[in-house]
Design a protein around this motif. Structure first.
Motif, short mmCIF file in Angstrom:
data_model
loop_
_atom_site.label_atom_id
_atom_site.label_comp_id
_atom_site.label_asym_id
_atom_site.label_seq_id
_atom_site.Cartn_x
_atom_site.Cartn_y
_atom_site.Cartn_z
N UNK A 36 0.83 -1.14 0.14
CA UNK A 36 -0.10 -0.04 -0.02
C UNK A 36 0.80 1.19 0.09
N UNK A 37 2.09 1.28 0.80
CA UNK A 37 2.71 2.34 0.99
C UNK A 37 3.36 2.70 -0.46
N UNK A 38 3.99 1.48 -1.10
CA UNK A 38 4.72 1.67 -2.23
C UNK A 38 3.84 2.05 -3.25
N UNK A 39 2.61 1.72 -3.40
CA UNK A 39 1.82 2.10 -4.59
C UNK A 39 1.28 3.49 -4.27
N UNK A 40 0.98 3.95 -2.95
CA UNK A 40 0.65 5.35 -2.64
C UNK A 40 1.94 6.19 -3.44
N UNK A 41 2.79 6.07 -3.00
CA UNK A 41 4.09 6.82 -3.32
C UNK A 41 4.36 6.92 -4.73
N UNK A 42 4.09 5.79 -5.30
CA UNK A 42 4.44 5.54 -6.95
C UNK A 42 3.32 6.45 -7.55
N UNK A 43 2.10 6.27 -7.00
CA UNK A 43 1.14 7.18 -7.80
C UNK A 43 1.11 8.49 -7.37
N UNK A 44 1.27 9.16 -6.28
CA UNK A 44 1.32 10.63 -5.75
C UNK A 44 2.71 11.20 -6.31
N UNK A 45 4.05 10.54 -6.20
CA UNK A 45 5.13 10.92 -6.47
C UNK A 45 5.55 12.52 -5.89
#
Length: 313
Positions: free
Chosen positions: A47-56
């Motif tokens: 979840x953390x990696x997906x959030x950061x990849x999406x929001x950048x």
């Protein structure tokens, strides 16, 4: 930092994270990312990696952590080590994968050896045994520092670690089973005052010395370092001044308006005998604390969830 930068502040509902958000908003940064636990579980790597990849985000402040006082640290040793390791690893590695170049990791002065020379310089890290009561938390924070240093060295990131001294202020934890010394003293004195008690109990002997920093001063230091583009080794953040627990308890009594006396429970642990940070590195970078202890304590008490002007004229 560019005023249009996207900034992710973790732990925004906690004492440190909320202070950083206040400081950024006051400076005109309006692209702030915040997520509560119900929206983003920092223990969930995917979840953390997906959030950061999406929001950048352009910048990340890691103010989220599992925290507590001596009793909580000593009784929940596995939880403090495991959860803090996961939080920082998920965020630091996830930020790297998302291409985040600037990140700030907030640690704690408990990373330093129990009996190291005073005041404590940054280079004293890993030069001796830790205080046993909070060793798991300290080890987790040291791991976070080393993660930042390693990503900087291997991938040329600019991930900075700052080590605050004992903090207090708005949104502090006043739970007597898990809070740190200053909020615990404030609540004990407040409740003793309401009950009309003749005394209130303080853990330990009253002789250990501690340094205290108002949390909005910490937030100001963090933003100062980010704005000037600092990317050097870890930095202590404190006032450079300390007081005994006895002096602290007496000041709390004065601020709260409790007219009884202090009783010291010497069966309880004192913890580290003294913990004063050397803040010369931060001073050389153009910053120093501004809030006197008594004034900060007054603000903290007035913002405490149990405080009422009616109950406390």
């Amino acid at each position: 930092m560019d005023r249009n930068a996207k900034i992710f502040v973790t732990g925004h509902r906690g004492m440190v994270g909320s202070a950083i958000v206040r400081r950024l908003q006051a400076a005109g940064y309006d692209r702030l990312l915040t997520r509560g636990r119900e929206d983003l579980d920092l223990l969930d790597q995917r979840a953390v990696h997906a959030f950061l990849a999406h929001e950048k985000p352009d910048y990340v402040f890691i103010a989220a952590a599992k925290v507590g006082g001596i009793q909580a640290n000593d009784q929940q040793r596995a939880d403090f080590l495991y959860q803090n390791l996961l939080i920082e690893a998920n965020l630091i590695h996830g930020a790297h994968l998302a291409g985040v170049q600037r990140l700030m990791f907030l640690g704690s002065s408990c990373i330093y050896p129990r009996d190291c020379p005073q005041p404590i310089k940054e280079e004293y890290l890993l030069t001796g045994p830790l205080e046993q009561t909070n060793e798991p938390y300290a080890i987790a924070k040291i791991a976070g520092i080393k993660l930042c240093e390693s990503y900087n060295r291997q991938y040329a990131r600019q991930y900075v670690s700052v080590m605050p001294t004992n903090l207090y202020g708005p949104n502090d934890n006043y739970d007597l089973l898990s809070s740190h010394v200053l909020p615990a003293l404030i609540r004990k004195a407040h409740e003793a005052k309401l009950r009309g008690d003749a005394e209130y109990v303080v853990w330990g002997s009253g002789t250990p010395r501690r340094e205290f920093l108002y949390v909005d001063d910490l937030a100001d230091a963090c933003v100062h370092l980010m704005e000037r583009g600092y990317d050097g080794p870890l930095v202590n953040v404190g006032t450079g001044e300390d007081v005994t627990i006895r002096e602290l308890a007496e000041t709390v009594m004065d601020v709260v308006g409790f007219r009884g006396r202090v009783v010291y429970d010497r069966s309880k642990p004192d913890g580290t005998p003294r913990k004063l940070l050397d803040v010369s590195r931060l001073a050389a970078l153009g910053w120093k604390a501004r809030t006197p202890l008594r004034e900060g304590m007054r603000r903290a008490y007035e913002s405490a969830p149990f405080h009422s002007p009616v109950a406390n004229p």
